[in-house]
Design an enzyme around this catalytic site. Structure first.
Site, PDB file in Angstrom:
ATOM      1  N   GLU A  83      -1.876   7.814   7.476  1.00 46.94           N
ATOM      2  CA  GLU A  83      -0.624   7.776   8.065  1.00 46.94           C
ATOM      3  C   GLU A  83       0.261   8.317   6.745  1.00 46.94           C
ATOM      4  OE1 GLU A  83       0.998   4.173   9.736  1.00 46.94           O
ATOM      5  OE2 GLU A  83      -0.114   4.820  11.798  1.00 46.94           O
ATOM      6  N   ARG A 106       0.939  -1.176   0.183  1.00 47.89           N
ATOM      7  CA  ARG A 106      -0.075  -0.047  -0.071  1.00 47.89           C
ATOM      8  C   ARG A 106       0.936   1.255   0.012  1.00 47.89           C
ATOM      9  NH1 ARG A 106      -1.770   0.037   6.303  1.00 47.89           N
ATOM     10  NH2 ARG A 106       0.052  -0.044   7.118  1.00 47.89           N
ATOM     11  N   GLU A 118      -5.667   4.934  16.090  1.00 50.54           N
ATOM     12  CA  GLU A 118      -5.193   3.728  16.280  1.00 50.54           C
ATOM     13  C   GLU A 118      -4.847   3.408  17.440  1.00 50.54           C
ATOM     14  OE1 GLU A 118      -3.054   2.278  13.016  1.00 50.54           O
ATOM     15  OE2 GLU A 118      -4.164   3.222  11.455  1.00 50.54           O
TER      16      GLU A 118
END
Ligand code: GLA
Ligand code: ZN
Length: 646
Positions: free
Chosen positions: A143, A104, A301
């Protein structure tokens, strides 16, 4: 009430599981769910062919259970069809090759195709869910880091960035000192990203700092582009992006400008280090996040199970860690803590980064502790409360970058410089804000400014006037070394700060891992990494070296300046050294301190609406007993207790 939530991936699970998951969440006390940050290929399986049916059903399901939804833009993971048809969307590596589409995060923030297709999918999402009251916030991408993409588009934009900043190649050559080793540019085409296998440390440091600044700007522009797009459809949208402390960190202060809330991905270590001097407390990270906007923040998170996948798995969170670390975040200003993740994956690259429910699909110890957290957080009356502090610690993205470009000596890390002072302060029970050096200093009594490596004239001026007006400034080794272009300043260090410190550096010794010693207040402390040999010019000496060829020379000084004072700390010690030093600095500044808190017991306070909640956290894997507020406290490992005063 602080809201507890979970990260959920409906696209990973059979739809028959959703209802029972949502029901269990509701019963457990989950208030928020985050979804869809990686789901682009499910939302747009083919170019221009959209499928929102599954997301509609997931949104509807959570809404029906009274659970709020944070929806994400899925731009971290453009689908493979997009990369194949529009290869400019892919980052280019330093080799000049497009990055392999491994897991990713392969997108180039400056790619025209990425912008075009991102705009379309974001519009579809905001138009579809913008008026849904269950969707209470939006997360941009996931992120984001300031990746070093070397594609043709980024190359062109880098040149444009330099052209706008410097005007001409002559000015660039002058600013970069390119005449050293015949590096002078005579055409714009000679300006390139740092391509090839040449070690980055061999590039011109001025050029490298600008390259990093450009990469940081690219990610900031991408965030702004998305935030503006979301607001076009939903003017009142609450927008965030989840940050982390990564290798190529963005400039958090600039990145957060178009955002409403800062959010952070918080993974404290599950195995405490054996070294009693290790600075493992995530209190530092949390205070840094709160300081970005100087407002309460969210955790997007949060630690839920044994971490792994990107490395061999590390220990499972010990009893009380899941709850304790979530409450530690709340104690330091988090209004919402979303756990990563509801359940552990059974497929994909991250199946061993564990969530709250294991692959067994049988809720167990960690889940029950999480359920207990949901109950405790609901009972905590944190609404309208904030963390306030008399002490600020300054952080500079430019200095962090410059020190990465040119590491100063073994063991010398910018973050550790900050963490050491932070640890000293919180070991005395005081709150501390970590803020941008450009933030307003008013309202603080003490400003600690470690390693002001890159000099910003306006910050220098503000520090002088802060001390002039009665404030206490603390400066350290490697301050005043560089100008804005990452070149050395020809003046005795700490250069621009010398008048404020009332001392100069006669000589310095980068000793790396070796030890030296100083004497302060009748006690000897071990120091390492760096030893400035100081020459006072008005300042009083508070610590001196007891060995090496500079035995007897000053290592730490304090100078009266205007109505305030300035400390200069020329070396780097261990935890006890900073505790002793901070105790002196804070009590001299008239601030309350507690000197007998057990190690790693953290106090913090949230105030507002006529009440104060004091959080007392045992960040140790052993029980501690101590007295505080005329009461005896006994805390289990990782236990949090609260005391509310009105
Ligand atoms: C980050 C990412 C998540 C997940 C976790 C665990 O925080 O945002 O998607 O990968 O790390 O590794
Ligand atoms: Zn690029």
């Amino acid at each position: 009430m602080a809201k507890i939530g979970v990260d959920y991936y409906p696209e990973h699970w059979d739809e028959s599981l959703w209802e029972q998951d949502a029901e269990l969440m509701a019963q457990t006390g989950v208030k928020v769910v985050r979804m869809a940050e990686f789901a682009w290929s499910r939302l747009e399986p083919k170019e221009g062919v959209f499928d929102f049916g599954w997301l509609d059903r997931a949104v509807e399901l959570f809404a029906s259970k009274g659970i709020e939804i944070i929806l994400c833009t899925p731009t971290n993971c453009p689908p493979l069809w997009l990369y194949e048809k529009y290869p400019d969307a892919l980052q280019t590596e330093r080799s000049g090759q497009p990055i392999a589409t491994g897991i990713r995060g392969h997108r180039c923030y400056n790619s025209p195709s990425l912008r075009k297709f991102s705009e379309r999918i974001i519009r579809r999402l905001t138009e579809r869910y913008g008026s849904n009251p269950a969707v209470t916030a939006w997360q941009i991408d996931n992120e984001l880091d300031a990746v070093h993409c070397c594609c043709p588009e980024c190359t062109e934009r880098f040149r444009k960035y330099l052209k706008e900043k410097y005007g001409s190649l002559e000015s660039i050559n002058k600013a970069f000192g390119s005449n050293v080793w015949s590096g002078e540019y005579s055409a714009w085409t000679q300006i390139k990203p740092p391509l090839g296998s040449y070690p980055l440390g061999w590039y011109n440091p001025s050029y490298m700092l600008e390259w990093h600044r450009f990469c940081q700007k690219s990610v900031n522009d991408f965030v702004r582009f998305q935030a503006e797009l979301i607001r076009e459809t939903i003017p009142e949208a609450v927008i965030t992006t989840n940050t982390w402390l990564c290798e190529n960190a963005p400039d958090f202060y600039k990145m957060s400008e178009p955002l409403d809330v800062v959010s952070y991905d918080n993974y404290p270590p599950t195995r405490l280090p054996d070294d009693p001097d290790a600075l493992y407390s995530h209190a530092f990270h949390l205070d840094l996040m709160r300081g970005i906007k100087r407002k309460n923040f969210w955790i997007m998170e949060q630690l839920s199970g044994a971490p792994g996948c990107w490395m061999p798995m590390t220990a499972a969170p010990k009893p009380e860690m899941i709850k304790g670390y979530a409450l530690q975040a709340i104690a330091r200003g988090a209004d919402s803590v979303v756990h990563f993740r509801w359940r552990s994956a059974v497929s994909g690259a991250e199946m061993f980064w564990h969530g709250l429910i294991d692959q067994s699909n049988v809720p167990s110890r960690r889940f029950y502790e999480f359920a207990q957290l949901c109950r405790e957080a609901e009972a905590l009356d944190t609404d309208g409360t904030e963390v306030s502090s008399d002490i600020a610690l300054l952080y500079s993205p430019d200095t962090e970058t410059a020190l990465k470009i040119q590491p100063q000596t073994d063991g010398f890390h910018y973050y550790n410089q900050l963490k050491s002072f932070h640890d000293g302060i919180i070991s005395l029970g005081a709150n501390c804000d970590i803020i941008s050096q450009s933030a307003d200093f008013s309202g603080y009594s003490v400003i600690i400014a470690p390693t002001m490596f890159i000099t910003d004239e306006s910050v220098v001026k503000r520090l002088y006037s802060f001390a002039e007006n009665g404030g206490t400034v603390v400066l350290t080794n490697r301050s005043g070394v560089k100008d804005q272009y990452n070149n050395c300043i020809m003046a005795p260090l700490p250069a621009a700060y010398s008048e404020l410190t009332g001392c100069t550096v006669q000589e310095f010794d980068p000793i790396g891992w070796d030890a030296a010693h100083v004497e302060m207040n009748g006690r000897e402390y071990e120091v390492s990494c760096w030893c400035d040999v100081l020459k006072p010019d008005g300042a009083a000496v508070i610590a001196s070296y007891t060995d090496r060829f500079y035995k007897g020379s000053p290592a730490v000084t304090v100078n009266s300046f205007g109505r305030g004072k300035c400390y200069y700390v020329g070396t780097i010690g261990k935890r006890d050294f900073y505790k002793e030093l901070c105790a002196r600095i804070l009590s001299d500044a008239g601030l309350d301190i507690i000197t007998d808190l057990p190690r790693n017991v953290e106090l913090s306070a949230r105030k507002g609406g006529g009440k104060e909640i004091i959080f007392i956290f045992n960040n140790n894997d052993k029980e501690v007993e101590f007295s505080y507020l005329n009461k005896k406290f006994r805390l289990k490992p990782f236990e949090m207790k609260t005391v509310t005063q009105s």
